[in-house]
Design a protein around this motif. Structure first.
Motif, PDB file in Angstrom:
ATOM      1  N   HIS A 415       0.852  -1.130   0.040  1.00 55.35           N
ATOM      2  CA  HIS A 415       0.099  -0.024   0.058  1.00 55.35           C
ATOM      3  C   HIS A 415       0.875   1.421  -0.059  1.00 55.35           C
ATOM      4  N   GLY A 416       2.282   1.085   0.228  1.00 57.39           N
ATOM      5  CA  GLY A 416       3.059   2.234   0.197  1.00 57.39           C
ATOM      6  C   GLY A 416       3.023   3.356  -0.788  1.00 57.39           C
ATOM      7  N   ALA A 417       2.792   2.890  -1.993  1.00 55.75           N
ATOM      8  CA  ALA A 417       2.858   3.507  -3.244  1.00 55.75           C
ATOM      9  C   ALA A 417       1.787   4.674  -3.273  1.00 55.75           C
ATOM     10  N   LYS A 418       0.587   4.323  -2.560  1.00 60.69           N
ATOM     11  CA  LYS A 418      -0.561   5.363  -2.855  1.00 60.69           C
ATOM     12  C   LYS A 418      -0.295   6.759  -1.833  1.00 60.69           C
ATOM     13  N   TYR A 419       0.648   6.454  -0.946  1.00 61.26           N
ATOM     14  CA  TYR A 419       1.062   7.663  -0.103  1.00 61.26           C
ATOM     15  C   TYR A 419       2.063   8.520  -0.666  1.00 61.26           C
ATOM     16  N   ASP A 420       1.807   9.061  -1.731  1.00 57.56           N
ATOM     17  CA  ASP A 420       2.626   9.646  -2.561  1.00 57.56           C
ATOM     18  C   ASP A 420       2.604  11.401  -2.256  1.00 57.56           C
ATOM     19  N   TRP A 421       3.070  11.368  -1.157  1.00 62.88           N
ATOM     20  CA  TRP A 421       3.417  13.016  -0.756  1.00 62.88           C
ATOM     21  C   TRP A 421       4.376  13.053   0.112  1.00 62.88           C
ATOM     22  N   PRO A 422       5.037  14.116   0.847  1.00 65.87           N
ATOM     23  CA  PRO A 422       6.491  14.037   1.333  1.00 65.87           C
ATOM     24  C   PRO A 422       6.108  13.319   2.592  1.00 65.87           C
ATOM     25  N   TRP A 423       7.192  12.486   2.869  1.00 67.31           N
ATOM     26  CA  TRP A 423       7.211  11.790   4.177  1.00 67.31           C
ATOM     27  C   TRP A 423       8.618  12.255   4.671  1.00 67.31           C
ATOM     28  N   LEU A 424       8.580  12.402   5.860  1.00 72.68           N
ATOM     29  CA  LEU A 424       9.994  12.656   6.661  1.00 72.68           C
ATOM     30  C   LEU A 424       9.911  11.987   7.987  1.00 72.68           C
ATOM     31  N   HIS A 425      11.147  11.658   8.427  1.00 69.83           N
ATOM     32  CA  HIS A 425      11.487  10.991   9.577  1.00 69.83           C
ATOM     33  C   HIS A 425      12.055  12.013  10.586  1.00 69.83           C
ATOM     34  N   PHE A 426      11.573  12.107  12.013  1.00 67.91           N
ATOM     35  CA  PHE A 426      11.735  13.204  12.900  1.00 67.91           C
ATOM     36  C   PHE A 426      13.129  13.066  13.337  1.00 67.91           C
ATOM     37  N   ASN A 427      13.814  11.973  13.092  1.00 71.14           N
ATOM     38  CA  ASN A 427      15.368  11.841  13.065  1.00 71.14           C
ATOM     39  C   ASN A 427      15.755  12.175  14.661  1.00 71.14           C
TER      40      ASN A 427
END
Length: 487
Positions: A415-427
């Motif tokens: 399902h990951g491909a449909k979340y096509d907006w910027p994803w960031l990790h809080f790091n």
């Protein structure tokens, strides 16, 4: 030339000595499994403003060691914080402390909300003398808590307890924790018993003020005295006094009539002393800032600024400035501009700054992909994503401790491909989470094109918020609907 050399040498030595004098407390520690984590040493500037200040910060090295330094001319309560875990203790001027943080499960916050059920950071002191103030103060606290717990029935207000029971508590504390000869500890015992007596309703506010405040010097440097002062004068002015209703106080504040405000509250017998009255007025003005029903917040700020300029007490000027700084900080943390100047790695570990998105609506979702509620909201976001205009950008910030969780969720999930907006990790950027006041997951923040937060608490996608969001524009070409009744 020789004299010049001697002068320069002395200047360097004096500068070095002066620099060292500003750091007369050291805390050397070892964290058994805390490598790479940020350690912060914090304190409250004063008990009236409650402004939190950072004394020092450092990173725990690969050798597991860290070193913190600060300065004080009087014992003070400090807080050691790592990520969202903290522990408080007292430090004394001119002393060196050695602490150990045992092996600790840093992932506790992923299994429960530690803001609702806090987890104390384990800090163990080594090579501690028997007369250390933390040991003495802990003994006092334990005796008081144990006595009240074992005799709770006799302190229950439903049964109108006799003052003799509190006298027994005082006698027990004095027997088990006699005066130590340390002025700070002995004052701590005095003010702790006083606070306990007041909270258990064995003494009136007037009696407490006459005993501990009236005709006594104000101990600005002693935070336990100041905590008692703040308790006794809390809400004693800002909600109105006998003969002075709150709307009259609000009128003087709105007109910046500081003289009338200060002089009038002096009609209260407990506020006759000029120095006490002005300090209590500072506390009252701070309370008034949050009482929007009667007071204008901007005029309250100007009133505090005016008092800071005109006071003859240096301590009051410092406290007033601390209040102003804290109010400004609080105001920024509510609905005002947020600093977007931070960079976080995306799923390909390329750094991205939210500053690059300014000028558009930004709908930020703080989530954990290991949390089913977060995933459910992300699914709803995906449903609305393609139907939204170009005026908004969806951004998801994953707050799982491990970067790989986000990577597998997006790259290895069907399902990951449909979340096509910027994803960031809080790091590991806990300052960022505190900046946005993230206390649970999922959490949503909507920032408007001006860089301001649009809502105190932004609704989640499942609430229907995305059906008619603020960035949606009305269709000007829409044909007006006919109405049953016309003029």
């Amino acid at each position: 030339m020789k004299k010049l050399f001697v002068f320069i040498t002395l200047s360097i030595l004096l500068s070095s000595a002066n620099a060292q004098s500003h750091k007369n407390i050291t805390i050397k520690g070892t964290a058994l499994n805390g490598q790479g984590r940020k350690v912060e040493l914090l304190r409250v500037a004063d008990q009236i403003s409650q402004l939190e200040k950072t004394l020092d910060t450092c990173l725990i090295g690969d050798d597991r060691h860290f070193d913190l330094r600060c300065w004080s001319n009087y014992p003070m309560l400090v807080t050691m914080q790592i990520e969202n875990y903290s522990q408080s203790f007292y430090v004394e001027p001119g002393k060196d402390y050695e602490v150990v943080i045992p092996s600790f499960n840093w992932n506790i916050d992923e299994s429960r909300n530690i803001f609702l059920a806090p987890e104390t950071l384990p800090v163990v002191f080594t090579n501690t003398a028997p007369d250390d103030i933390n040991i003495l103060i802990d003994s006092i606290d334990r005796v008081i808590a144990s006595f009240i717990e074992n005799n709770y029935f006799y302190f229950d207000q439903k049964f109108k307890p006799s003052p003799y029971y509190f006298d027994s508590l005082v006698a027990t504390v004095n027997r088990l924790c006699p005066d130590s000869g340390n002025d700070f500890v002995d004052r701590y015992k005095l003010f702790q018993l006083a606070s306990t007596k007041y909270s258990l309703k064995f003494a009136s506010r007037k009696g407490m003020i006459n005993t501990y405040i009236k005709n006594n010097p104000i101990l600005y440097h002693d935070e336990n005295y100041m905590a008692l002062f703040a308790t006794l004068y809390a809400n004693s002015i800002s909600k109105g006094l006998k003969g002075i209703p709150v709307h009259r106080l609000a009128h003087w504040v709105y007109n910046l009539d500081l003289d009338t405000y200060i002089d009038s509250i002096g009609t209260d017998p407990l506020l006759r002393h000029e120095q006490v009255r002005e300090l209590a007025a500072l506390q009252a003005l701070q309370e008034s800032y949050y009482n929007f029903r009667y007071y204008d917040a901007d005029m309250v700020v100007k009133m505090i600024e005016k008092l800071a300029q005109r006071t003859k007490f240096a301590e009051h000027r410092t406290i007033a400035n601390n209040i102003l700084e804290n109010l400004h900080k609080s105001d920024n943390e509510k609905v005002q501009e947020r600093n977007l100047d931070f960079s976080l790695p995306d799923v390909d570990k390329k750094m991205m700054s939210l500053n690059s998105l300014k000028g558009k609506w930004i709908y930020i979702a703080f989530v954990r992909v290991s949390d089913p509620f977060s995933v459910s909201e992300v699914e709803t976001m995906a449903h609305f994503h393609n139907n939204n205009s170009d005026d908004v950008v969806f951004v998801t910030i994953d707050c799982d401790r491990e970067f790989q969780k986000m990577f597998h969720f997006l790259k290895n999930s069907r399902h990951g491909a449909k979340y096509d907006w910027p994803w960031l990790h809080f790091n590991g950027n806990y300052d960022l989470l505190r900046h946005f006041q993230i206390t649970a997951y999922p959490w949503f923040v909507l920032i408007n094109p001006d860089g301001k937060i649009a809502y105190d608490i932004t609704p989640a996608p499942s609430s229907g918020f995305l059906v008619s969001p603020p960035w949606s524009k009305p269709d000007n070409d829409e044909t007006p609907k006919s109405h049953l009744f016309k003029n």
